[in-house]
Design a protein around this motif. Sequence first.
Motif, PDB file in Angstrom:
ATOM      1  N   VAL A   1      25.887 -24.410 -12.117  1.00 34.88           N
ATOM      2  CA  VAL A   1      26.648 -24.096 -10.909  1.00 34.88           C
ATOM      3  C   VAL A   1      28.099 -23.909 -11.315  1.00 34.88           C
ATOM      4  O   VAL A   1      28.505 -24.247 -12.435  1.00 34.88           O
ATOM      5  CB  VAL A   1      26.554 -25.225  -9.853  1.00 34.88           C
ATOM      6  CG1 VAL A   1      25.125 -25.399  -9.372  1.00 34.88           C
ATOM      7  CG2 VAL A   1      27.103 -26.536 -10.407  1.00 34.88           C
ATOM      8  N   THR A   2      28.894 -23.360 -10.414  1.00 40.01           N
ATOM      9  CA  THR A   2      30.345 -23.384 -10.579  1.00 40.01           C
ATOM     10  C   THR A   2      30.840 -24.647  -9.897  1.00 40.01           C
ATOM     11  O   THR A   2      30.540 -24.875  -8.721  1.00 40.01           O
ATOM     12  CB  THR A   2      31.008 -22.147  -9.962  1.00 40.01           C
ATOM     13  OG1 THR A   2      30.547 -20.976 -10.650  1.00 40.01           O
ATOM     14  CG2 THR A   2      32.522 -22.225 -10.081  1.00 40.01           C
TER      15      THR A   2
ATOM     16  N   LEU B   1      21.719 -30.308  -5.700  1.00 40.17           N
ATOM     17  CA  LEU B   1      22.136 -28.910  -5.593  1.00 40.17           C
ATOM     18  C   LEU B   1      21.839 -28.146  -6.874  1.00 40.17           C
ATOM     19  O   LEU B   1      21.298 -27.036  -6.838  1.00 40.17           O
ATOM     20  CB  LEU B   1      23.631 -28.839  -5.282  1.00 40.17           C
ATOM     21  CG  LEU B   1      24.236 -27.442  -5.251  1.00 40.17           C
ATOM     22  CD1 LEU B   1      23.708 -26.654  -4.063  1.00 40.17           C
ATOM     23  CD2 LEU B   1      25.759 -27.511  -5.205  1.00 40.17           C
ATOM     24  N   SER B   2      22.187 -28.724  -8.016  1.00 46.41           N
ATOM     25  CA  SER B   2      22.019 -28.013  -9.284  1.00 46.41           C
ATOM     26  C   SER B   2      20.558 -27.965  -9.706  1.00 46.41           C
ATOM     27  O   SER B   2      20.108 -26.970 -10.279  1.00 46.41           O
ATOM     28  CB  SER B   2      22.853 -28.685 -10.373  1.00 46.41           C
ATOM     29  OG  SER B   2      22.336 -29.974 -10.677  1.00 46.41           O
TER      30      SER B   2
ATOM     31  N   GLU C   1      32.624 -23.072 -14.981  1.00 39.57           N
ATOM     32  CA  GLU C   1      31.497 -22.190 -14.733  1.00 39.57           C
ATOM     33  C   GLU C   1      30.315 -22.600 -15.610  1.00 39.57           C
ATOM     34  O   GLU C   1      30.485 -23.238 -16.651  1.00 39.57           O
ATOM     35  CB  GLU C   1      31.884 -20.731 -15.022  1.00 39.57           C
ATOM     36  CG  GLU C   1      32.289 -20.454 -16.455  1.00 39.57           C
ATOM     37  CD  GLU C   1      32.700 -19.017 -16.670  1.00 39.57           C
ATOM     38  OE1 GLU C   1      32.716 -18.272 -15.670  1.00 39.57           O
ATOM     39  OE2 GLU C   1      32.996 -18.650 -17.821  1.00 39.57           O
TER      40      GLU C   1
ATOM     41  N   ARG D   1      26.472 -27.968 -15.512  1.00 38.52           N
ATOM     42  CA  ARG D   1      25.330 -28.693 -14.974  1.00 38.52           C
ATOM     43  C   ARG D   1      25.512 -30.185 -15.262  1.00 38.52           C
ATOM     44  O   ARG D   1      25.978 -30.569 -16.334  1.00 38.52           O
ATOM     45  CB  ARG D   1      24.013 -28.204 -15.581  1.00 38.52           C
ATOM     46  CG  ARG D   1      23.941 -28.294 -17.097  1.00 38.52           C
ATOM     47  CD  ARG D   1      22.633 -27.738 -17.621  1.00 38.52           C
ATOM     48  NE  ARG D   1      22.580 -27.819 -19.079  1.00 38.52           N
ATOM     49  CZ  ARG D   1      22.169 -28.905 -19.746  1.00 38.52           C
ATOM     50  NH1 ARG D   1      21.761 -29.979 -19.065  1.00 38.52           N
ATOM     51  NH2 ARG D   1      22.142 -28.918 -21.053  1.00 38.52           N
TER      52      ARG D   1
ATOM     53  N   ALA E   1      30.990 -27.364  -5.108  1.00 41.89           N
ATOM     54  CA  ALA E   1      30.163 -26.605  -6.044  1.00 41.89           C
ATOM     55  C   ALA E   1      29.704 -25.326  -5.361  1.00 41.89           C
ATOM     56  O   ALA E   1      29.579 -25.267  -4.126  1.00 41.89           O
ATOM     57  CB  ALA E   1      28.971 -27.435  -6.516  1.00 41.89           C
ATOM     58  N   TRP E   2      29.452 -24.306  -6.154  1.00 41.07           N
ATOM     59  CA  TRP E   2      28.992 -23.014  -5.664  1.00 41.07           C
ATOM     60  C   TRP E   2      27.657 -22.691  -6.329  1.00 41.07           C
ATOM     61  O   TRP E   2      27.550 -22.643  -7.549  1.00 41.07           O
ATOM     62  CB  TRP E   2      30.016 -21.927  -5.983  1.00 41.07           C
ATOM     63  CG  TRP E   2      31.251 -22.009  -5.153  1.00 41.07           C
ATOM     64  CD1 TRP E   2      31.541 -21.284  -4.041  1.00 41.07           C
ATOM     65  CD2 TRP E   2      32.378 -22.885  -5.351  1.00 41.07           C
ATOM     66  NE1 TRP E   2      32.763 -21.637  -3.530  1.00 41.07           N
ATOM     67  CE2 TRP E   2      33.304 -22.627  -4.318  1.00 41.07           C
ATOM     68  CE3 TRP E   2      32.687 -23.863  -6.294  1.00 41.07           C
ATOM     69  CZ2 TRP E   2      34.514 -23.296  -4.213  1.00 41.07           C
ATOM     70  CZ3 TRP E   2      33.884 -24.539  -6.191  1.00 41.07           C
ATOM     71  CH2 TRP E   2      34.787 -24.263  -5.157  1.00 41.07           C
ATOM     72  N   HIS E   3      26.653 -22.484  -5.495  1.00 49.01           N
ATOM     73  CA  HIS E   3      25.306 -22.196  -5.969  1.00 49.01           C
ATOM     74  C   HIS E   3      24.925 -20.787  -5.532  1.00 49.01           C
ATOM     75  O   HIS E   3      25.319 -20.343  -4.442  1.00 49.01           O
ATOM     76  CB  HIS E   3      24.315 -23.222  -5.394  1.00 49.01           C
ATOM     77  CG  HIS E   3      22.965 -23.160  -5.995  1.00 49.01           C
ATOM     78  ND1 HIS E   3      21.974 -22.333  -5.505  1.00 49.01           N
ATOM     79  CD2 HIS E   3      22.407 -23.834  -7.031  1.00 49.01           C
ATOM     80  CE1 HIS E   3      20.864 -22.489  -6.209  1.00 49.01           C
ATOM     81  NE2 HIS E   3      21.107 -23.409  -7.139  1.00 49.01           N
ATOM     82  N   GLU E   4      24.139 -20.091  -6.337  1.00 48.85           N
ATOM     83  CA  GLU E   4      23.860 -18.699  -6.056  1.00 48.85           C
ATOM     84  C   GLU E   4      23.081 -18.494  -4.759  1.00 48.85           C
ATOM     85  O   GLU E   4      23.174 -17.429  -4.127  1.00 48.85           O
ATOM     86  CB  GLU E   4      23.088 -18.072  -7.216  1.00 48.85           C
ATOM     87  CG  GLU E   4      21.760 -18.737  -7.542  1.00 48.85           C
ATOM     88  CD  GLU E   4      21.076 -18.093  -8.720  1.00 48.85           C
ATOM     89  OE1 GLU E   4      21.647 -17.129  -9.274  1.00 48.85           O
ATOM     90  OE2 GLU E   4      19.970 -18.540  -9.090  1.00 48.85           O
TER      91      GLU E   4
END
Length: 432
Positions: free
Chosen positions: A406-407, A400-401, A365, A368, A422-425
Amino acid sequence: MSERWAREQVLGLAPDAASAKAAGGVAKPGKWGGTGCDDEAVWGECRGSGKSVYRTGVDLTEPAYRCTCPSRKFPCKHALGLLLMWADAVVEGGPRPGWVAEWVEERRERAGRAARRRAAAAGRGRDPKTAERRERRVDDGLAELDQWLRDQVAHGLAQAEKAPYRLWDDAARRLVDAQAGALAGQVRGLAAIPRRPGWPGRLLEEYALLRLLVRAHQRRDELPEGLRDTVRSRVGFTVPQEDVLSGGERVRDLWCVLGSRDTAQDLLTTRRVWLRGRRTGRPALVLSFAAPGASLDASLVTGTQVDAELAFYPGAQPLRALVAGRYGAAEPAVPGGTAVREFLDEHAAALAKDPWLDRWPAALENARPARAEGGGLYVIDGAGDALPLRTGDPWRLLALSGGGPVTLSGEWSPRGLRPLAAWHETEGTVVL
């Protein structure tokens, strides 16, 4: 009508980022004809370049795919594009055309025959004499490998640097003859170690781990049960799925799908799917295999969470598992992540139980990507701790970041962290 999936769930099925991007180009109703769906399947015909028309079908129960296009990827861009339109409710319900009905029925019949064969094999049991003969062959093969390893070290590693592939391939073939297939694969893989600075040390480490495995197998009766199971598995003794499902450790949890990776070797493609339990924090690995032209299991979609019970294979550090039961449909979810230091502590504890562990799942979590002064790419957490990244194409993750957190999920090995997703808000789940 079967509940339609979210677009993120569909894109999580893509074998790589290029396929996910290409799917968007064919997910246009104007390119398709004869589309339809029901509770178990989605189908359609996509116009390709020239006069080509590709018949595409998706069995939603696994899912499984059929497409007449020449692509070797599963699912191909046509299957993904069809699913994207279905997820957007563009594809309407209707009766199955003959080619779809025939394909689905053939799949059901094959599954039934396979289940009957497994039941018959389980009923016959195992021949004790056959098992005893194999034990002797493996013992002889490992004794020969032990001598081979000592010879390599005694002669020095300088000559190995210029040795042909045959040096390791011959040793691996003898292990195959001795029915120690998993060990043969490890020996054959030594030829692929990159000839970079520090290469002799890396080769010596691998030789040492192999010798440790040989010695552990020779003294297997003195080992704890879990470690003995691990040693036998690393040598090549398999545990039937029926035994795992009937006697393996069962764990029910909300399992987050961290990512998957496909590797091809010897005309067999292997898919590794990494999971982590939301309540238990426990990692799990689900494997599937496919011959050329066959589809891999795609029922566990990156970026989703499924309420399921897993049955774990025995071992000192149980990791590989089978899905024993599911309870409800998968839902989009962001996995819980850890800091780098916490991840390394977890990996060290697992390595202490299984010193031959070569891969471990990571979910970080507030991570970057950043470049070090020497140009290497790393992932850094909020505390400033870092892990080296191993990727040939970092641009998707960097874009993406945008320099922000990011996660990030990945597959950790001694060569670094290979990003998987990856998970982005705002962007949601992105397969890397």
